[in-house]
Structure formats: structure tokens, C-alpha cells
Design an enzyme around this catalytic site. Structure first.
Site, PDB file in Angstrom:
ATOM      1  N   ASP A   9     -28.593 -42.995 -40.136  1.00 36.32           N
ATOM      2  CA  ASP A   9     -30.055 -43.068 -40.223  1.00 36.32           C
ATOM      3  C   ASP A   9     -30.450 -43.450 -41.653  1.00 36.32           C
ATOM      4  O   ASP A   9     -30.107 -42.752 -42.608  1.00 36.32           O
ATOM      5  CB  ASP A   9     -30.645 -41.704 -39.845  1.00 36.32           C
ATOM      6  CG  ASP A   9     -32.155 -41.729 -39.711  1.00 36.32           C
ATOM      7  OD1 ASP A   9     -32.729 -42.829 -39.683  1.00 36.32           O
ATOM      8  OD2 ASP A   9     -32.765 -40.644 -39.629  1.00 36.32           O
ATOM      9  N   ASP A 111     -33.784 -48.661 -37.668  1.00 35.18           N
ATOM     10  CA  ASP A 111     -33.187 -48.023 -38.843  1.00 35.18           C
ATOM     11  C   ASP A 111     -32.172 -46.936 -38.509  1.00 35.18           C
ATOM     12  O   ASP A 111     -31.822 -46.136 -39.368  1.00 35.18           O
ATOM     13  CB  ASP A 111     -34.279 -47.450 -39.748  1.00 35.18           C
ATOM     14  CG  ASP A 111     -35.106 -46.373 -39.059  1.00 35.18           C
ATOM     15  OD1 ASP A 111     -34.983 -46.209 -37.833  1.00 35.18           O
ATOM     16  OD2 ASP A 111     -35.889 -45.693 -39.753  1.00 35.18           O
ATOM     17  N   GLU A 112     -31.675 -46.905 -37.281  1.00 35.27           N
ATOM     18  CA  GLU A 112     -30.685 -45.887 -36.929  1.00 35.27           C
ATOM     19  C   GLU A 112     -29.794 -46.375 -35.791  1.00 35.27           C
ATOM     20  O   GLU A 112     -30.195 -47.194 -34.969  1.00 35.27           O
ATOM     21  CB  GLU A 112     -31.347 -44.559 -36.552  1.00 35.27           C
ATOM     22  CG  GLU A 112     -32.310 -44.660 -35.393  1.00 35.27           C
ATOM     23  CD  GLU A 112     -32.992 -43.342 -35.077  1.00 35.27           C
ATOM     24  OE1 GLU A 112     -32.317 -42.299 -35.090  1.00 35.27           O
ATOM     25  OE2 GLU A 112     -34.199 -43.368 -34.796  1.00 35.27           O
TER      26      GLU A 112
END
EC number: 2.7.7.7
Length: 396
Positions: A9, A111-112
Site C-alpha cells: 500500500d 495504489d495497492e
């Protein structure tokens, strides 16, 4: 052998990626080290904070609040507009780097992602392997990440949230009691504001209290969602990592709303529009889907996603709308919505599709209708033929 699952993350992704771009362009200030935020469109969204630096957090600035309030807390705060093309490229760079470590990657959001590294540790301990990944991202791409480690996706994701930024955290079964159960129930994955309120009404304040609660009562009150959050509170998650591939494995469409919505009719019309677009793109690729998921982001920037695996592969817009609408109604807790998205996955070609003999005539009619509409819209424009639910919107 137990699986080894990582959840990677990015720390304050939008702000970090903006900072990296500015430094590459020769700017002297690293905006991650000063009070700064990424702000939304001030005209249509009244300037909400999309991401904040650690120094900004010390002033009490929180994601989702207005820039007006952020400036009152810190008059000298630096505000930068979002740059989504930059974020897309940064996300792709991270995914390409991670593929060097394992092919078993599931991109969960921009984003993860999840990584199944069970067979890729090369004799190393999981924390050591995670440290190598984390440092490679920092040194090669210029931003930091958290890595959560466990034996399933749920616990890995919860682990990555335990201590930030730039940290590696574990959350194994034997650690749940000490690390996860004391947390407020609202911090459990898939427990939104509405669900938290309902659980609080049952005097469930912590994840541990939810884990020990009578699951039959939860199922009676909240149906399948009650059972799911009870399982999550007990660390139970049997889902697999969907392998990341370069070829198209899913088709998605989402929209950020100009204002937060709670009106069911308006939300349904937006959902229909998204599905219309997806259906045409699916057929253009000569594909069928076997899984549909709906994603929402609430006004307080919490993200939720529910997925349904289908018994039969579908490509008709009508089927996509019906499934998406059902999924949405099951997951939405009436919170104001600022983003709505639909994703079609488990794509397969027409030659591998099995159609139920009971639905064959209906499916054939829908297929002919969809292809006819696709052809007309390509020639004369998307708005030349509209579903009645959308036409009513224009006539009012």
C-alpha cells in the site's frame, strides 16, 4: 503449507507521487516534508483534501475535509491539484517492479495490490523478502509503501494499516487477539460508517467484540454481510489472489460525482450509464464476463467493493445492469456516494461460453439487440438511442 500473502500500500499515494514528479522536474522542496495537501476541484467539490503530508496531519488536517478548513488549521499550507495521469504512470511503474518478484499479483486499486509470494521467497523469511521489495520501491521509484504480511488477503490488508508510514507489519492468526481485536470495529475492512453505527447499537465497539458475537444474530440482522464481517473479525478469508496479467483481464468504468449523492434513482441512472459503456466495450472485444463487481467511495473517502461470480458468462447490457444493480443494493448502506464504479472480470471468448438451454432464446434476442444498438450508436452517436430510465432524466 500456509500461504504467504503481502499487501503493498503506497503511503499517501497522490501526495507522494506528486512529490516525486516535482523533484524529478528540479524543484527543491519535497512536499512530503512540509505541510501540504492534494486538493480537489474547488469549483465543483469545494476543494476537498484528497491526500495530506505527515506534517499536515500534525495540524489536524484530515482527508475529505474542505480546503477552507485545512487553511484555517494551517494558513501556510501548500495546496496542489491532482494529476491523475501522473498517478496512473506511477502505479504502472510499481506494478512492473513487483512483477519481478512474483507473477501472482492482484492490483486492488491504483495504489495497492496483493502478492502471493508463497513459492517465491527463495529461502528468505517473509519479513526479509518484504523489506527488499519495500526498499526497491523507495530507491528506484522514490516513494514509500507499507507491506502487510499474513496468510490471507484480509489479514495482510489489515496488517498494512497497523503502523505507518514506510513499515512492514505482520498479522498472523496467533496475533489477531493482541493486534486486531482491540481496534475500533469501524477499522475492520468492509465495515463502513453505516455498518459501524448498527454494530455500535448492538454494543459492539471493537473488532474483538464483533468476533465473539453470536454470528446467527448478525446473519439474521445483516444477512450475508453480517456473516462476512464476523468471519473477517475472526481472520477468516478464503479468497484467492487473482493473477495479474498483461493481457486484458477486466474492463472497468467509474465516475467521480459532481456532488455527493444519496438519491437512489439518480444513482441507478449513473449505474445504468456505466453498464451501457461496459457492455459495448465487452462486445467490441468479443468477450463475455463471468464476474461483476461494484465499487463505491463514500463522502468520507471510504472504499467498498462487492463482487459476484456468475453461473453463466454474460455479455448483454441488460444482464450487466441487473447484476450490478443487485450487487449495489446489497452493499450500499445509504452513505453519501462520491464515486461509483463497475468492473467486469473473468473474461472469456465466445467459443468457451456455455448458455443455459432455458435462457437460450432470451440470450440470443438480447445479443442481437445489443449488437444492433452498438452499431447504431457507433454510426450516429451514443445518445441517439437511450434506455427509458435515462430518457426520463432528460425529459424532466
Amino acid at each position: 503449507m500456509s500461504k504467504v500473502i503481502f499487501h503493498v500500500d503506497v503511503n499517501s499515494a497522490f501526495l507522494s507521487w506528486t512529490a516525486v514528479e516535482k523533484l524529478k522536474n528540479g524543484e527543491d522542496i519535497d512536499i512530503r516534508k512540509v505541510p501540504s495537501v492534494i486538493g480537489g476541484d474547488e469549483k465543483s467539490r469545494h476543494g476537498v483534501v484528497l491526500a495530506k503530508s505527515t506534517p499536515a496531519k500534525k495540524y489536524g488536517i484530515v482527508t475529505g475535509e474542505s480546503l477552507y478548513h485545512a487553511r484555517k488549521k494551517c494558513p501556510n499550507i501548500l495546496v496542489f491539484p491532482p494529476r491523475f495521469d501522473t498517478y496512473r504512470k506511477a502505479s504502472e511503474s510499481m506494478m512492473n517492479l513487483l512483477k519481478r518478484f512474483t507473477p501472482h499479483i492482484e492490483k486492488y486499486s491504483i495504489d495497492e495490490c496483493f502478492m502471493d509470494v508463497t513459492n517465491d521467497l527463495r529461502g528468505m523469511e517473509s519479513v526479509e523478502f518484504a523489506s527488499i521489495i519495500k526498499e526497491r520501491i523507495k530507491n528506484e521509484l522514490g516513494f514509500t509503501v507499507n507491506v502487510g504480511i499474513s496468510t490471507n488477503r484480509l489479514l495482510a490488508k489489515m496488517a498494512s494499516e497497523l503502523n505507518k508510514p514506510d513499515k512492514i507489519n505482520t498479522l498472523y492468526k496467533h496475533e489477531i487477539k493482541d493486534k486486531m481485536w482491540p481496534l475500533p470495529v469501524g477499522e475492520l475492512f468492509m465495515v463502513g460508517k453505516s455498518m459501524k453505527r448498527k454494530l455500535n447499537e448492538l454494543h459492539i465497539k471493537t473488532i474483538g467484540e464483533l468476533a465473539k458475537y453470536d454470528v446467527n444474530i448478525l446473519k439474521a440482522k445483516f444477512k450475508s454481510h453480517g456473516n462476512m464481517v464476523w468471519e473477517y473479525a475472526n481472520g477468516i478469508d478464503n479468497s484467492d489472489i487473482s493473477r495479474y496479467r498483461d493481457e486484458i483481464k477486466c474492463i472497468s468504468n467509474e465516475t467521480t460525482l459532481s456532488m455527493d449523492l444519496t438519491d437512489t434513482e439518480k444513482i441507478h441512472k449513473i449505474l445504468v450509464t456505466l453498464c451501457e459503456n461496459l457492455g459495448q466495450r465487452l462486445r467490441d472485444a468479443n468477450k463475455y464476463c463471468t464476474s461483476i463487481s461494484v465499487n463505491i467511495r463514500t463522502s468520507d473517502f471510504r472504499n467498498y467493493s462487492h463482487q459476484k461470480k456468475l453461473k453463466n458468462a454474460v455479455s448483454s447490457t441488460r444482464d450487466i445492469i441487473l447484476y450490478a444493480d443487485k450487487i449495489f443494493n446489497e452493499m450500499w448502506g445509504r452513505e453519501p456516494i462520491r464515486l461509483l464504479g463497475v468492473q467486469l472480470s473473468g473474461l472469456c471468448s465466445g467459443s468457451s461460453v456455455q448458455i443455459s438451454m432455458f435462457d437460450e432464446k432470451t440470450d440470443t434476442r438480447n445479443e442481437i439487440l445489443d449488437k444492433t444498438l452498438d452499431s447504431i450508436r457507433k454510426k450516429y452517436g451514443d445518445n441517439v438511442i437511450m434506455r427509458s430510465v435515462l430518457l426520463e432524466k432528460e425529459e424532466k
